[in-house]
Design an enzyme around this catalytic site. Structure first.
Site, PDB file in Angstrom:
ATOM      1  N   ASP A 190      13.593  -2.928  -5.702  1.00 28.66           N
ATOM      2  CA  ASP A 190      13.929  -3.991  -4.743  1.00 28.66           C
ATOM      3  C   ASP A 190      14.537  -5.153  -5.521  1.00 28.66           C
ATOM      4  OD1 ASP A 190      12.801  -2.631  -2.416  1.00 28.66           O
ATOM      5  OD2 ASP A 190      10.899  -2.918  -3.435  1.00 28.66           O
ATOM      6  N   LEU A 235       0.457   3.702  -2.061  1.00 25.81           N
ATOM      7  CA  LEU A 235       0.852   3.578  -3.471  1.00 25.81           C
ATOM      8  C   LEU A 235       1.346   4.897  -4.055  1.00 25.81           C
ATOM      9  CD1 LEU A 235      -2.039   1.297  -4.776  1.00 25.81           C
ATOM     10  CD2 LEU A 235       0.153   0.633  -3.770  1.00 25.81           C
ATOM     11  N   HIS A 236       2.346   4.777  -4.918  1.00 24.75           N
ATOM     12  CA  HIS A 236       2.879   5.927  -5.656  1.00 24.75           C
ATOM     13  C   HIS A 236       2.977   5.524  -7.126  1.00 24.75           C
ATOM     14  CE1 HIS A 236       6.558   3.610  -5.560  1.00 24.75           C
ATOM     15  NE2 HIS A 236       6.534   3.599  -4.234  1.00 24.75           N
ATOM     16  N   GLY A 264       0.813  -1.210   0.000  1.00 27.40           N
ATOM     17  CA  GLY A 264       0.000   0.000   0.000  1.00 27.40           C
ATOM     18  C   GLY A 264       0.849   1.263   0.000  1.00 27.40           C
ATOM     19  N   HIS A 295       4.368   2.040  -8.075  1.00 27.04           N
ATOM     20  CA  HIS A 295       3.394   0.940  -8.014  1.00 27.04           C
ATOM     21  C   HIS A 295       2.451   1.003  -9.227  1.00 27.04           C
ATOM     22  CE1 HIS A 295       4.089   1.468  -3.517  1.00 27.04           C
ATOM     23  NE2 HIS A 295       4.310   0.173  -3.672  1.00 27.04           N
ATOM     24  N   LEU A 329      11.270   6.387  -6.374  1.00 17.53           N
ATOM     25  CA  LEU A 329       9.979   6.502  -5.674  1.00 17.53           C
ATOM     26  C   LEU A 329       9.869   5.364  -4.666  1.00 17.53           C
ATOM     27  CD1 LEU A 329       7.374   7.439  -8.446  1.00 17.53           C
ATOM     28  CD2 LEU A 329       8.942   8.892  -7.169  1.00 17.53           C
ATOM     29  N   SER A 348       7.429   4.249  -0.867  1.00 17.58           N
ATOM     30  CA  SER A 348       6.402   4.632   0.108  1.00 17.58           C
ATOM     31  C   SER A 348       7.026   5.267   1.342  1.00 17.58           C
ATOM     32  CB  SER A 348       5.602   3.400   0.541  1.00 17.58           C
ATOM     33  OG  SER A 348       5.081   2.759  -0.583  1.00 17.58           O
ATOM     34  N   ARG A 349       8.262   4.870   1.649  1.00 17.79           N
ATOM     35  CA  ARG A 349       8.905   5.394   2.856  1.00 17.79           C
ATOM     36  C   ARG A 349       9.453   6.813   2.667  1.00 17.79           C
ATOM     37  NH1 ARG A 349      10.354  -0.129   3.269  1.00 17.79           N
ATOM     38  NH2 ARG A 349       9.951  -1.081   5.308  1.00 17.79           N
TER      39      ARG A 349
HETATM   40  O1  PAF Z   1       7.899  -4.957  -2.078  1.00 13.90           O
HETATM   41  C1  PAF Z   1       6.972  -4.947  -1.254  1.00 13.90           C
HETATM   42  O2  PAF Z   1       6.170  -4.017  -1.181  1.00 13.90           O
HETATM   43  C2  PAF Z   1       6.820  -6.117  -0.312  1.00 13.90           C
HETATM   44  O3  PAF Z   1       8.046  -6.611   0.093  1.00 13.90           O
HETATM   45  C3  PAF Z   1       5.918  -7.243  -0.878  1.00 13.90           C
HETATM   46  C4  PAF Z   1       6.545  -7.873  -2.114  1.00 13.90           C
HETATM   47  C5  PAF Z   1       4.557  -6.686  -1.226  1.00 13.90           C
HETATM   48  C6  PAF Z   1       5.748  -8.349   0.170  1.00 13.90           C
HETATM   49  O4  PAF Z   1       5.158  -7.871   1.330  1.00 13.90           O
END
Ligand code: PAF
Length: 211
Positions: A150, A33-34, A31, A37, A184, A186-187
């Protein structure tokens, strides 16, 4: 767009879609979201008949209690962004729904999860593998989409689906950045103005070091 909280309900909707030979795409998120995402959702919608987005802040991947407690939670806003993006199902379960019992599984991905972020955040990738495998069992997607921000997480998830023999194609999508180079995330909303000003230096330094 349907918002679903239980695995049973989600499975029953998706079983109907699969009976109609629909290809299912899936974007797992926590969640807040930006546009990063939303770029994954866009690709998912373009490449599949049905798009599922999960919104779940997974407690087992947080090795820092404060980080878990302060992680931004904005489900209503997320849904308002997902509907026009073409998402068909938002899966937003509770922690009890995903973990009716503690998940005691321990994965071994060797070096892939032991170095870099794995070394700095003990248990993090094990928690990611726990939740992503559970989400894959719930959704049974044909395609799943993850951001290259990531990068190590994608390697861990590829190793996990291989170990568990989960029939899903893992699609890696490019990083989206602010104009000053900050990826980008969320943090980012938690950065102080001073930290926000310094943050792009990380990307800039990495880029320069590869030149
Ligand atoms: O990348 C993320 O936002 C999280 O690590 C994920 C893949 C949704 C798992 O919780």
């Amino acid at each position: 767009m349907k918002i679903v909280n239980s695995i049973k309900e989600l499975k029953s909707y998706l079983a109907e879609e699969k009976r109609n030979n629909k290809q299912i795409g899936f974007v797992p998120t926590m969640g807040a979201l930006h546009n990063g995402h939303l770029s994954l959702v866009k690709r998912c919608v373009e490449e599949n008949d049905v798009s599922v987005v999960s919104v779940f802040v997974n407690p087992t991947q947080f090795n820092d209690k404060h980080d878990l407690e302060t992680y931004p939670r904005t489900l209503d806003k997320d849904c308002a962004l997902l509907e026009p993006a073409g998402c068909d199902y938002v899966f937003a379960p509770s922690a009890e729904e995903m973990y009716p019992e503690p998940d005691t599984r321990t994965f071994d991905f060797g070096t892939v999860s032991a170095v870099m972020e794995g070394a700095r955040r003990p248990g993090h990738f094990n928690g990611v593998a726990q939740i992503v495998s559970k989400l894959f069992y719930a959704v049974e997607p044909d395609n799943a989409y993850f951001g290259e921000k990531d990068f190590q997480q994608i390697a861990v998830i590829r190793a996990m689906v291989k170990q568990l023999d989960i029939p899903v194609k893992i699609n890696a999508c490019p990083i989206l950045r602010e104009a000053d180079g900050l990826a980008l995330s969320s943090r980012n909303v938690r950065l102080t103005p001073e930290q926000r000003q310094k943050a792009p230096l990380i990307a800039r330094t990495l880029k320069e070091s590869t030149n």
